[in-house]
Design a protein around this motif. Structure first.
Motif, mmCIF file in Angstrom:
data_model
loop_
_atom_site.group_PDB
_atom_site.id
_atom_site.type_symbol
_atom_site.label_atom_id
_atom_site.label_comp_id
_atom_site.label_asym_id
_atom_site.label_seq_id
_atom_site.Cartn_x
_atom_site.Cartn_y
_atom_site.Cartn_z
ATOM 1 N N GLU A 1 43.673 -47.071 -21.336
ATOM 2 C CA GLU A 1 44.161 -45.880 -22.034
ATOM 3 C C GLU A 1 45.416 -46.203 -22.852
ATOM 4 O OE1 GLU A 1 44.743 -42.537 -19.432
ATOM 5 O OE2 GLU A 1 46.094 -41.580 -20.873
ATOM 6 N N ILE B 1 50.906 -40.505 -25.770
ATOM 7 C CA ILE B 1 50.593 -39.370 -24.903
ATOM 8 C C ILE B 1 51.302 -39.565 -23.566
ATOM 9 C CG2 ILE B 1 48.733 -38.099 -23.753
ATOM 10 C CD1 ILE B 1 48.314 -37.984 -26.665
ATOM 11 N N TYR C 1 51.823 -39.711 -19.809
ATOM 12 C CA TYR C 1 50.853 -39.931 -18.754
ATOM 13 C C TYR C 1 50.857 -38.777 -17.759
ATOM 14 C CZ TYR C 1 48.317 -41.885 -14.924
ATOM 15 O OH TYR C 1 47.394 -42.070 -13.940
ATOM 16 N N ARG D 1 49.975 -35.333 -20.065
ATOM 17 C CA ARG D 1 48.804 -35.447 -20.932
ATOM 18 C C ARG D 1 48.995 -34.692 -22.250
ATOM 19 N NH1 ARG D 1 45.514 -39.464 -19.062
ATOM 20 N NH2 ARG D 1 46.043 -39.653 -16.872
ATOM 21 N N THR D 2 50.225 -34.609 -22.698
ATOM 22 C CA THR D 2 50.482 -33.976 -23.999
ATOM 23 C C THR D 2 51.180 -35.006 -24.887
ATOM 24 O OG1 THR D 2 52.537 -33.124 -23.087
ATOM 25 C CG2 THR D 2 50.683 -31.590 -23.194
#
Lengths: 538, 289, 315
Positions: C54, C79, C81, C84-85
């Motif tokens: 990721e 992003i 972690y 998640r934004t």
């Protein structure tokens, strides 16, 4: 204020700071259109007299006595009234033109400030006036615009700006405190001529303060000689110069014209130092980001210095004489040509072999910066032993140090003192002792007496001549002062823009100069006998 | 010529010598007290700082507990003594790192002025200077987790360019002087001159700056410990004591008052000492060797 | 002047590249595996592998640096972690608290320091000077977060003039938002104003001892006039250096002070992220703050040239 009196009168002026008396019963006067020279060595109180007249004494100072200007008592004036007077009726200029101007203000604004501050017109009118005054002091605005900053001007030009700001409102009195001491001789002559012209044109009184009898000799109508806060002698210049009544006046004259006994030279000495086509240039950037320009500071210089000879090198600041000196000492590499000392080449950097290093030592001008302030004299004098392969042991070292100290007229016990405990003259003696300790053949003397008072200067010159006689030393004597060079060198070279323009026996070069530049230098040098040669001044 | 200029007199501390002299001694006394408390805490504290006594929790100052107790009933005075030790250690080592690395770098840069190494050293300094100690601590903590050692390292790294710049600037001034030239004429190299002639002349300003960085180090350690990037429990630290007091100081203000005052007085003492030394050692006032 | 600005801008760019390399090296290379650092010692191998993919950690460090730096240039910070934004959005929200706070504190610092420094220099050795020097000596020594706690105790808990913490948001209007930032700004400004006052005073006194001040006095300027017309502008040169440094201290200080007042600024974000091992967020905030410091240094350099003609190109 139309009193019977005109001009400046100072009577019974005494100034003290705390318990220390600075001035004691000083009196003199400056009539309109008159030049009054005030002469004295450092600590004589000549500058304090000027500050007393200006009302700019240190806050802690106490002042007594009477100071009048045009019949008006200004000694007891309030600070506010003095502010109105300064710049308006009294102007003052100072010794150090490089720092006398505000670095972040244009020269036009600084001259105009004198006009503005005394309410003599609008901003525009003040600038117009500034342009006129700058033109008058020889800085026409089409050549040197008002928008220039001080750092863009030479020392002589800056002194002209300071003069312009002092005379912008045509004051009755101008005080000039060592106005040319920091300038080259030719610039000095121009500034002195400018001051003389302004006095003549404006009918202004000029109080000219100097340590240099010769500077005052050519300018002043009347002279006041000061020593330790007192006036010791005073009178019209010519009469005072002829009569030399007071013992201190006599001593000053004797020291100013002092010539040490000549040193006999060995017949047909071998050359000790040989320079052949020496070139030295460096890259100069104008500012952080300006285009780098190559400056050729030394251009194809060749000469021989014979063993036992004293050779002078004269020139004005920036002529390359110090750069050349650094190259000879092996501090900087040469870019072309060759320097040989006793037949072997001189290299820059620590690669020079010790036997080569030990042949040569140096004495610098500044009696303050020449010594590590944290070292005792013993350690300072031991430093040159570093140049030796086989430095002497502690016993021999101690003997050598006390010998060197007694050679230069100091005491063996001085070895345990720190450098700040000595006067300027004593420090130069220590510098000479340091140069002497490893018995070099050549000593490079870089303006060794320029920072000293005349009486001390005479003693140091005697010492140098004496040591040369005793140890068969050779000197390369760098100086801007023709009188000093005449007194202590056998031959002289004149340097200009990196080149030697004239060389020959000292007397011959100075009395019958061949090159135009040498002639100009000699013509610009102030002469002590000026008042006597001209007869009376017109 | 009289040295003092006619318009301004001399600068320096207000009120002249007397105030500066008093400041020096007050500073020395405060610093002495601070160091004594830290050293004494190794052998003796009024109470054991790890002993929890819930019955005696949150007491105000009293004869038994001079500065009161915290929410676990620990003696605040004892904790402040041990906290002094933490502050002292962190700040001292951080100044040591700054001086130990920065001074040689600055000396080297000055000796090789204008060369590529000088340029490299100074640019690297500028780069480190762009990272405030807090950010260095944030980065170290993000990677290695929080500890008092992080605080030392972060403050120490931050001190390096401070000393490097100071040293270089002052050393350049000495390189202009003729006694350096005289030493070169005697065949001494740049390294030798830096150590023999330049460095001893920098002692004064380094002592003064060291004192100032020491006081900044104490402030920085307190700040880092306050936000949890410095000393970790159970090591007592003034900054952490303040952090722990935060939820309680509306009803137990002594919890915040005493650690804060300790920082204030320690820093004040060091600053007064530094200013006093500066006035004493200022070369312009006659170099006392 | 233009040439000077271009030269400095080039140096600004180089500094930013160097700083980004340092940050990248410290937070992505030194930890070895940032994924492991984020997840802690107890992480499952498959979770780690997923996170590595990721984050793009399966590629070489050079490619990763260019990805990251390129993203920064486009405003893409990656992003978070934990949340998640996009990190950019998280930072932008918080920046609107921290930056106004630092600027507010800077404004207060200047408003306090200039009058105080000028007054002390003008009345050197007198009562005014002694008082100002005494107060600033204390001001320098006081830890700003402790001073903040004292302010809360006095003005929020006792006098109830301000709320003890929290931030209503700029949506609530400029007035309430500024009010919420006032105590923090005062706490930040006092120590910095103390430092600046002392620097300004000593710079003015140093300047007043220069030869050109004597020349100006000889022209008839009063003590007050030389102070304002000649000393102040020359004293600005050292003062600007300090102001530049102070901005970075104010930014860093803001991060600490936010904790006292529970302000939702970058400080809260950074400490949360450290706790949650959200290295991408830490990295971005650090980079942003370093960028701010370097930018301010650049602006101070330009200001030098505006004040001091010697730094401009000679004509």
């Amino acid at each position: 204020m139309s009193g019977a009196e005109t001009g400046l009168h100072v009577e019974g002026l005494s100034v003290s700071i705390g318990r220390a008396p600075i001035l004691r019963d000083v009196g003199f006067s400056v009539a309109p259109g008159e030049v009054r020279g005030i002469i004295g060595e450092s600590g004589s109180g000549k500058t304090m007299s000027a500050y007393a007249v200006m009302g700019l004494l240190p806050r802690a100072a106490r002042m007594e006595g009477r100071v009048t200007l045009g019949g008006q008592d200004i000694g007891g004036m309030s600070e506010r009234d003095m502010c109105a007077l300064r710049g308006q009726q009294i102007g003052m200029i100072f010794q150090e033109p490089m720092t006398a101007l505000n670095p972040v203000m244009t020269i036009g604004a600084q001259v105009a400030e004198t006009v503005r501050i005394h309410g003599a017109g609008s901003r525009r009118a003040a600038m117009a006036r500034a342009a006129e005054v700058l033109e008058r002091v020889g800085l026409p605005p089409d050549e040197v615009p008002l928008s220039r900053y001080p750092h863009e001007l030479s020392g002589g030009q800056r002194q002209r700006v300071v003069i312009a700001s002092a005379i912008a409102l045509r004051p009755a009195l101008l005080i000039a405190d060592e106005p040319t001491t920091a300038l080259d001789v030719t610039t000095q002559a121009q500034i002195l001529a400018l001051l003389a012209r302004l006095v003549r044109e404006d009918g202004m009184g000029l109080m000219l303060i100097s340590h240099d009898l010769a500077v005052v000799a050519g300018m002043a109508d009347a002279v006041t000689i000061m020593k330790e806060g007192r006036v010791v002698d005073s009178g019209p210049t010519e009469a005072l110069f002829r009569a030399r009544r007071h013992p201190y006046t006599q001593a000053l004259f004797a020291a100013s014209t002092h010539v040490p006994d000549p040193v006999p030279q060995p017949p047909e000495p071998p050359p000790l130092l040989q320079l052949r086509n020496v070139e030295r240039s460096y890259v100069q950037r104008s500012g952080l980001f300006g285009r780098p320009t190559q400056i050729r500071a030394v251009r194809g210089v060749s000469f021989d210095l014979a063993a036992g000879e004293s050779l002078g090198l004269v020139g004005e600041s920036g002529c390359g004489k110090s750069t050349l000196g650094r190259a000879i000492l092996g501090l900087d590499p040469v870019d072309g040509g060759e320097i040989r000392l006793a037949g072997a080449p001189v290299h820059a950097g620590p690669t020079m072999p010790p036997e080569q290093r030990r042949r040569m030592q140096v004495v610098f001008q500044d009696p303050f910066g020449s010594f590590n302030p944290r070292h005792r004299v013993r350690r300072i004098l031991s430093e040159p032993y570093h140049a030796l392969d086989d430095p002497p042991g502690p016993q021999a070292r101690a003997t050598a140090i006390s010998d060197a100290l007694s050679d230069v007229g100091l005491d063996a016990a001085d070895a345990d003192r720190f450098i700040h405990e000595f006067s300027g003259g004593q420090r130069q003696r220590i510098a000479i002792a340091r140069a002497l300790i490893i018995r070099p053949e050549l000593i490079l003397l870089d303006e060794p007496v320029s920072a000293l008072d005349v009486s001390v200067r005479a003693q140091v010159l005697d010492l140098l001549a004496d040591l040369r006689r005793r140890y068969g030393l050779s000197y390369l004597f760098i100086s801007h002062d023709l009188n000093v060079v005449r007194a202590v060198t056998d031959r002289v070279m004149v340097m200009r823009k990196g080149e030697i323009v004239e060389a020959g026996p000292t007397g011959q070069v100075l009395d019958a100069p061949q090159h135009d530049y040498t002639r100009a230098l000699i013509a610009a040098s102030p002469r002590l006998d000026a008042p006597l040669r001209e007869g009376s001044r017109g | 010529m009289i040295g003092a200029d006619p318009q301004t007199g001399t600068g320096g501390a207000p009120g002249g010598g007397a105030a500066a002299f008093a400041g020096l001694w007050i500073g020395a006394a405060l610093v002495g007290l601070f160091v004594a408390a830290a050293l004494l805490s190794f052998v003796w504290t009024p109470y054991d700082v790890t002993r929890i006594d819930v019955a005696a929790k949150l007491q105000g100052p009293s004869a038994a507990h001079w500065f009161g107790t915290d929410h676990f009933g620990r003696d605040l005075f004892s904790m402040i003594m041990v906290g002094a030790r933490t502050s002292l250690a962190v700040a001292l080592v951080a100044v040591g790192i700054g001086m130990g690395v920065g001074v040689p770098l600055g000396l080297t840069a000055a000796a090789l002025r204008g060369g590529w190494l000088d340029e490299l050293i100074m640019r690297a300094n500028d780069l480190v200077f762009a990272f405030p100690a807090l950010l260095i601590a944030v980065m170290i903590t993000a990677v290695f987790g929080p500890s008092a050692f992080n605080a030392i390292l972060a403050i120490g790294i931050f001190n390096i360019p401070v000393f490097a710049r100071l040293t270089r600037g002052a050393a350049l001034g000495y390189w202009q002087l003729d006694f350096i030239r005289a030493a070169q004429v005697c065949g001494k190299g740049r390294a030798r001159i830096s150590v023999e002639h330049v460095l001893p002349n920098l002692f004064n300003i380094l002592i003064v700056q060291g004192t100032i960085q020491f006081s900044l180090g104490i402030l920085a350690e307190a700040g880092l410990s306050y936000v949890g990037l410095g000393a970790q429990p159970p090591l007592p630290s003034w900054g952490r004591m303040l952090a722990e007091s935060q939820t309680m100081f509306s009803f137990a203000p002594h919890l915040a008052l005493f650690p804060g005052l300790s920082i204030l007085l320690a820093v004040l003492g060091l600053n007064l000492l530094g200013d006093g030394l500066r006035d004493r050692l200022d070369p312009r006032r006659g170099l006392a060797p | 002047m233009l040439r000077f600005a271009l030269f400095r801008a080039l140096s600004l760019g180089l500094s930013l590249v160097a700083a980004s390399l340092v940050v990248f090296f410290a937070l992505e290379i030194v930890p070895g595996d940032p994924a492991a650092a984020m997840l802690g010692v107890n992480a499952q191998e498959d979770t780690l592998a997923a996170l590595r993919a990721e984050l793009g950690l399966d590629r070489g460090p050079v490619a990763r640096y260019f990805d990251w730096a390129g993203g920064l240039l486009r405003g893409d910070f990656g992003i978070s972690y934990t949340y998640r934004t996009p990190v950019a959005q998280m930072i932008a929200d918080r920046l609107w608290v921290s930056l106004p706070l630092a600027l507010y504190a800077l404004a207060l610092t200047l408003l306090i320091a200039f009058p105080a420094g000028l007054a002390a220099a003008a009345r050197r050795g007198k009562g005014t000077d002694l008082t100002i020097m005494g107060v600033t000596q204390l001001g320098i020594a006081v830890p700003n977060f402790w001073f903040a706690m004292l302010l809360v105790l006095a003005f929020s808990i006792t006098l109830r003039w301000f709320s003890a913490g929290g931030f209503p948001g700029w949506e609530a209007g400029v007035g309430p938002a500024m009010k919420a930032l006032t105590l923090p700004a005062i706490a930040l400004a006092l120590p910095q104003a103390s430092i600046l006052t002392r620097v300004l005073r000593s710079a003015l006194i140093e300047t007043l001892g220069q030869d050109y001040i004597r020349t100006a006095r000889a022209r008839g300027l009063t003590r007050r006039q030389v102070l304002w017309r000649h000393a102040l502008r020359n004293a600005l040169i050292p003062v600007l250096t300090i102001i530049g440094l102070q901005f970075s201290f104010l930014l860093a200080g803001a991060i600490i002070i936010e904790n006292v007042f529970y302000l939702p600024g970058l400080g809260r974000l950074i400490f949360q992220s450290i706790g949650q091992r959200d290295i991408i967020v830490v990295e971005s905030v650090v980079m942003l703050l370093v960028f701010a410091v370097i930018l301010v240094t650049f602006l101070v350099d330009l200001a030098y040239a505006a004040v001091d003609p010697r730094l401009r190109r000679p004509r």
